[in-house]
Design an enzyme around this catalytic site. Structure first.
Site, PDB file in Angstrom:
ATOM      1  N   LYS A 187       1.345  -1.657   6.986  1.00  0.00           N
ATOM      2  CA  LYS A 187       2.452  -1.645   6.032  1.00  0.00           C
ATOM      3  C   LYS A 187       3.096  -0.268   6.092  1.00  0.00           C
ATOM      4  O   LYS A 187       2.456   0.744   5.808  1.00  0.00           O
ATOM      5  CB  LYS A 187       1.925  -1.932   4.635  1.00  0.00           C
ATOM      6  N   LYS A 240       4.471  -5.334   8.135  1.00  0.00           N
ATOM      7  CA  LYS A 240       5.508  -5.312   7.106  1.00  0.00           C
ATOM      8  C   LYS A 240       6.254  -3.993   7.149  1.00  0.00           C
ATOM      9  O   LYS A 240       5.589  -2.959   7.201  1.00  0.00           O
ATOM     10  CB  LYS A 240       4.827  -5.490   5.750  1.00  0.00           C
TER      11      LYS A 240
HETATM   12  C1  PBG Z   1       3.417  -3.227  -3.266  1.00  0.00           C
HETATM   13  C2  PBG Z   1       4.367  -4.131  -2.537  1.00  0.00           C
HETATM   14  C3  PBG Z   1       5.661  -3.824  -2.160  1.00  0.00           C
HETATM   15  C4  PBG Z   1       6.163  -4.965  -1.512  1.00  0.00           C
HETATM   16  C5  PBG Z   1       5.165  -5.923  -1.531  1.00  0.00           C
HETATM   17  N1  PBG Z   1       4.056  -5.384  -2.166  1.00  0.00           N
HETATM   18  C6  PBG Z   1       6.489  -2.636  -2.424  1.00  0.00           C
HETATM   19  C7  PBG Z   1       6.036  -1.296  -2.066  1.00  0.00           C
HETATM   20  O1  PBG Z   1       5.108  -1.091  -1.303  1.00  0.00           O
HETATM   21  O2  PBG Z   1       6.657  -0.390  -2.594  1.00  0.00           O
HETATM   22  C8  PBG Z   1       7.529  -5.069  -0.915  1.00  0.00           C
HETATM   23  C9  PBG Z   1       7.996  -6.435  -0.580  1.00  0.00           C
HETATM   24  C10 PBG Z   1       9.457  -6.534  -0.326  1.00  0.00           C
HETATM   25  O3  PBG Z   1      10.184  -5.527  -0.234  1.00  0.00           O
HETATM   26  O4  PBG Z   1       9.922  -7.662  -0.205  1.00  0.00           O
HETATM   27  N2  PBG Z   1       2.519  -3.932  -4.038  1.00  0.00           N
END
Ligand code: PBG
Length: 316
Positions: A187, A240
């Site tokens: 991520k 992601k």
């Molecule tokens: C954090 C989380 C995020 C997303 C999913 N889980 C945001 C972040 O890491 O700040 C982002 C998903 C998206 O942008 O569609 N729990």
């Protein structure tokens, strides 16, 4: 071989089926009506009732998996609503389980940012830095609460070291060997999560997530993260965002042969929606092209806010 639709269909290498898609849905405590999310046209924060209704409409189109994000009415420094058996996240999971039984896959996003008053994905030490190991212990409690509420899978998204192993241990010790882990393995610290932070109300109040999420520049490191999560017991590994990281998906698929998911995130969705609303892009063609590209890169499944529309278009 490209001359007719039938010829093209015959030699097509990649397909996207509604069953490959996972729909992310938001639920918010104490709402009386769904609240549209301005930066994500077509998406809303739901009440439990509107969540059920939306999920049923999506499932009727052949999308059989949901990942749930919950916004509690009360946030605190530790994010304790996240593991409250009566918390909004657990109620949302239970509502979809009672609606679908095993006819759909219900996934709990497992993180703390929606639940902490400071908006970070973990608990903070005295210096206001995220304390990795203390956070992982809280993730264990959340995993068990989500499992007890009926989640088929939990999806740890906080990028803490050792989170997958810790959650696997906690689930097994709690007699929940049946619950799987969809690991947010690679991520990246992406600017494309902007609209999500409006939807989930989890923007960090200070600082950013570069201390725990990955540097977009690093491919080898992404592979190490993915391998580590597989070794720790992940059942599915996720990359992601999706489109800027198709190379990561492809290389991870080639090197691990593991089931891969890709999260086509809020900012990717918002860009398409904004351009389509201006009449600058043909939304349907663009969405199907993008989803096909993510599948071609090696993702077996795609988390996408386009799930409902894409399923319609794939049938149509
Ligand atoms: C954090 C989380 C995020 C997303 C999913 N889980 C945001 C972040 O890491 O700040 C982002 C998903 C998206 O942008 O569609 N729990």
């Amino acid at each position: 071989m490209r001359r007719t639709p039938a010829l093209r269909s015959l030699i097509r290498e990649t397909d996207v089926r509604p069953g490959d898609l996972i729909a992310p849905l938001f639920v918010k405590e104490e709402l009386t009506e769904p609240a549209p999310i301005t930066s994500m046209p077509g998406q809303s924060q739901h009440t439990i009732e509107s969540l059920r209704k939306e999920a049923v409409e999506i499932a009727e189109r052949g999308v059989r998996a949901f990942i749930l994000f919950a916004v509690p009415a009360r946030k605190d420094r530790e994010g304790s609503e996240a593991w409250n058996p009566e918390g909004i996240g657990q109620h949302a999971i239970a509502a979809l389980r009672s609606e679908f039984g095993d006819e759909a896959v219900v996934i709990g996003d497992l993180c703390l940012d929606e639940y902490t008053d400071h908006g970070h994905c973990g608990v903070l030490n005295d210096l206001d830095e995220v304390d990795n190991d203390a956070t992982v212990e809280l993730y264990q409690r959340i995993a068990l609460a989500q499992a007890d509420a009926g989640a088929h899978l939990v999806g740890p998204s906080g990028m803490m070291d050792g989170q997958v192993a810790a959650i696997r241990t906690a689930l097994d010790a709690g007699g929940r060997q049946d619950v799987g882990i969809l690991a947010y393995a690679a991520k990246f610290a992406s600017a494309l999560y902007g609209p999500f932070r409006e939807a989930a109300e989890g923007a960090p109040r200070f600082g950013d997530r570069t201390g725990y999420q990955q540097d977009p520049a690093n491919l080898d490191e992404a592979l190490r993260e993915i391998r580590t999560d597989i070794d720790e017991g992940a059942d599915i590994v996720m990359v992601k965002p999706a489109l800027p990281y198709l190379d990561v998906i492809r290389r991870a698929k080639d090197e691990t042969r593991f089931p891969m998911a890709a999260y086509h995130v809020s900012g990717e969705y918002a860009m398409v929606k904004a351009a389509a609303q201006n009449g600058w892009l043909d939304e349907r063609r663009v969405v199907l092209e993008l989803l096909t590209s993510i599948r071609r890169a090696g993702a077996a499944m795609i988390l996408t806010y386009h799930a409902k529309d894409a399923a319609d278009w794939l049938h149509g």
